[in-house]
Design a protein around this motif. Structure first.
Motif, mmCIF file in Angstrom:
data_model
loop_
_atom_site.group_PDB
_atom_site.id
_atom_site.type_symbol
_atom_site.label_atom_id
_atom_site.label_comp_id
_atom_site.label_asym_id
_atom_site.label_seq_id
_atom_site.Cartn_x
_atom_site.Cartn_y
_atom_site.Cartn_z
ATOM 1 N N ARG A 1 0.877 -1.421 0.060
ATOM 2 C CA ARG A 1 -0.227 0.083 -0.060
ATOM 3 C C ARG A 1 0.856 1.195 0.045
ATOM 4 N NH1 ARG A 1 -4.964 2.381 1.016
ATOM 5 N NH2 ARG A 1 -4.871 4.400 2.286
ATOM 6 N N GLU A 2 1.946 1.507 0.975
ATOM 7 C CA GLU A 2 2.695 2.526 1.078
ATOM 8 C C GLU A 2 3.328 2.960 -0.423
ATOM 9 O OE1 GLU A 2 2.008 4.837 3.247
ATOM 10 O OE2 GLU A 2 0.628 3.658 3.898
ATOM 11 N N VAL A 3 3.723 1.719 -0.989
ATOM 12 C CA VAL A 3 4.625 2.034 -1.995
ATOM 13 C C VAL A 3 3.646 2.439 -3.162
ATOM 14 C CG1 VAL A 3 6.034 0.852 -3.726
ATOM 15 C CG2 VAL A 3 6.455 0.414 -1.458
ATOM 16 N N SER A 4 2.442 1.830 -3.177
ATOM 17 C CA SER A 4 1.535 2.298 -4.253
ATOM 18 C C SER A 4 1.141 3.595 -3.906
ATOM 19 C CB SER A 4 0.341 1.343 -4.037
ATOM 20 O OG SER A 4 -0.716 1.774 -5.035
ATOM 21 N N LEU A 5 0.941 4.107 -2.756
ATOM 22 C CA LEU A 5 0.652 5.650 -2.793
ATOM 23 C C LEU A 5 1.850 6.650 -3.220
ATOM 24 C CD1 LEU A 5 -0.867 5.480 0.821
ATOM 25 C CD2 LEU A 5 -2.012 6.068 -1.219
ATOM 26 N N ARG A 6 2.849 6.178 -2.916
ATOM 27 C CA ARG A 6 3.975 6.947 -3.675
ATOM 28 C C ARG A 6 4.182 7.019 -4.932
ATOM 29 N NH1 ARG A 6 8.872 4.342 -0.502
ATOM 30 N NH2 ARG A 6 10.098 5.280 -1.992
ATOM 31 N N SER A 7 3.899 5.891 -5.578
ATOM 32 C CA SER A 7 3.653 5.630 -7.123
ATOM 33 C C SER A 7 2.634 6.554 -7.732
ATOM 34 C CB SER A 7 3.447 4.150 -7.356
ATOM 35 O OG SER A 7 4.576 3.339 -7.199
ATOM 36 N N ARG B 1 1.224 9.263 -6.139
ATOM 37 C CA ARG B 1 1.503 10.600 -6.086
ATOM 38 C C ARG B 1 2.522 11.395 -7.225
ATOM 39 N NH1 ARG B 1 1.336 9.221 -0.555
ATOM 40 N NH2 ARG B 1 3.455 9.048 -0.427
ATOM 41 N N ARG B 2 3.496 10.146 -7.390
ATOM 42 C CA ARG B 2 4.318 10.737 -8.580
ATOM 43 C C ARG B 2 3.837 10.804 -9.838
ATOM 44 N NH1 ARG B 2 10.383 8.263 -9.692
ATOM 45 N NH2 ARG B 2 11.251 10.128 -10.932
ATOM 46 N N LEU B 3 2.945 9.908 -10.117
ATOM 47 C CA LEU B 3 2.302 9.701 -11.390
ATOM 48 C C LEU B 3 1.205 10.776 -11.684
ATOM 49 C CD1 LEU B 3 1.745 8.265 -14.211
ATOM 50 C CD2 LEU B 3 0.131 6.529 -13.059
ATOM 51 N N SER B 4 0.598 11.131 -10.436
ATOM 52 C CA SER B 4 -0.203 12.115 -10.461
ATOM 53 C C SER B 4 0.429 13.640 -10.940
ATOM 54 C CB SER B 4 -1.205 12.353 -9.479
ATOM 55 O OG SER B 4 -1.782 11.206 -9.149
ATOM 56 N N ALA B 5 1.588 13.810 -10.281
ATOM 57 C CA ALA B 5 2.407 15.039 -10.483
ATOM 58 C C ALA B 5 2.883 15.105 -11.936
ATOM 59 C CB ALA B 5 3.641 15.068 -9.504
ATOM 60 N N THR C 1 7.942 5.064 -7.939
ATOM 61 C CA THR C 1 8.707 5.741 -7.008
ATOM 62 C C THR C 1 9.776 6.462 -7.400
ATOM 63 O OG1 THR C 1 9.903 4.052 -5.918
ATOM 64 C CG2 THR C 1 7.447 3.981 -5.360
ATOM 65 N N GLU C 2 10.469 7.120 -6.537
ATOM 66 C CA GLU C 2 11.850 7.779 -6.509
ATOM 67 C C GLU C 2 12.941 6.510 -6.785
ATOM 68 O OE1 GLU C 2 10.103 7.944 -3.797
ATOM 69 O OE2 GLU C 2 9.174 9.890 -4.506
ATOM 70 N N THR C 3 12.781 5.296 -6.241
ATOM 71 C CA THR C 3 13.899 4.329 -6.476
ATOM 72 C C THR C 3 13.408 3.319 -7.532
ATOM 73 O OG1 THR C 3 13.054 3.008 -4.652
ATOM 74 C CG2 THR C 3 15.037 4.827 -4.249
ATOM 75 N N SER C 4 11.966 3.603 -8.171
ATOM 76 C CA SER C 4 11.700 2.481 -9.090
ATOM 77 C C SER C 4 12.154 2.367 -10.353
ATOM 78 C CB SER C 4 10.072 2.608 -9.367
ATOM 79 O OG SER C 4 9.406 2.290 -8.121
#
Length: 314
Positions: free
Chosen positions: A17-23, A25-29, A284-287
């Motif tokens: 879940r937490e990784v998905s939320l980060r993904s 947010r980054r995709l939305s931006a 994410t930033e490290t994906s």
């Protein structure tokens, strides 16, 4: 594209879940940066109501694990006739189940580490030690244990000695009722993102993964500084071509759509082994997908804008 409203789905209830939320947010931006209006939605009990009351023009899925990759969310969107980026529900189910994907690709002539799949009930009913002994006799040591479904390397264990197996199995079973045990192949680990914007699948530059520790596990994936990445990967031209060919073949063979990421190992002898394929790669930033996009000289926003446009024409 600026006239379209895109819902970015993230969160959910999986271990990721937490990784998905980060993904998400980054995709939305990234989408907003190219002029697309986005709605950031959690994949929760309000989703179906939102699809009716706030119906978006399209959906971009940034869910990892569980419903985001096993075809569940895709089925919901298909039932509501909402366009979305990514593979359809049938293909997602095939790719999500690691033994199914390995079996299909093995039959197609793609090299993958030898494996066995066993549910927890087999160990309970036939005797854990006898089953473990048979597993070692079949696959040898070292071997790697994975939940048959799931992502982010959750529950993954590397076993070098037979005495380590019982505890490793317990750790793996914490994330699922069935274990995939594979021969442990050493070499250069790479990830290849495949995009298809309508003219056939094309691979982005392979990304090489070099963790500080022995395993590219959950912590190594999402903690900055614990893994060194090289994009493009430090491969010979021959090896790079071979791993790209493997990723495109996996994408086609499993009937995937729009975007996928194939994980593979290239041995010192130049043998390329398929490990698994991901239908909703991390952002994410490290994906790895964003690194591949950058190495190709493109932007995340432009890539997903093209995929969204394509979803609207289906």
């Amino acid at each position: 594209m600026s006239d379209h409203v895109v819902a970015v789905l993230s969160g959910g209830l999986s271990h990721e879940r937490e990784v998905s939320l980060r993904s998400g947010r980054r995709l939305s931006a990234a989408l907003r940066s190219v002029g697309i209006t986005t709605l950031e939605w959690d994949a929760d009990s309000a989703l179906i109501g939102r699809l009716a009351s706030e119906r978006p023009d399209a959906v971009a899925i940034a869910l990892h694990g569980g419903q985001g990759e096993n075809g569940s969310i895709q089925t919901i969107l298909e039932m509501h006739d909402v366009p979305f980026v990514g593979s359809d529900s049938h293909a997602c189910r095939r790719a999500w189940d690691k033994p199914t994907a390995k079996s299909e690709l093995h039959r197609a002539g793609i090299r993958t580490p030898d494996w066995v799949v066993l549910p927890h009930s087999t160990f309970r009913e036939l005797g854990a030690q006898a089953v473990l002994d048979a597993m070692v006799a079949k696959l040898g040591l070292p071997l790697i244990l994975k939940p048959e479904q799931g992502g982010s390397a959750l529950g993954v264990q590397v076993v070098h000695e037979a005495g380590e197996l019982p505890a490793a199995m317990v750790g793996c079973f914490a994330y699922g009722d069935t274990v995939l045990a594979e021969q442990y192949i050493t070499g250069t680990e790479v990830a290849v993102t495949v995009l298809d914007t309508g003219e056939g699948p094309v691979a982005l530059p392979p990304v090489e993964i070099a963790p500080q520790g022995p395993l590219y596990d959950y912590t190594a994936r999402y903690t900055a500084g614990l893994t060194t990445f090289h994009a493009p990967a430090r491969l010979t031209e021959t090896d790079a071509d071979a791993v790209v060919e493997l990723a495109i073949s996996a994408h086609k063979q499993l009937d995937l759509r729009d975007v996928s990421r194939t994980d593979a190992i290239v041995t010192a002898k130049g043998e390329v082994y398929f490990l698994e394929v991901n239908v909703s790669p991390g952002l994410t930033e490290t994906s790895l997908l964003p690194m591949a996009v950058q190495a190709a000289g493109r932007s995340l926003g432009d890539v997903f804008a093209a995929l969204i446009e394509q979803s609207l024409t289906r």
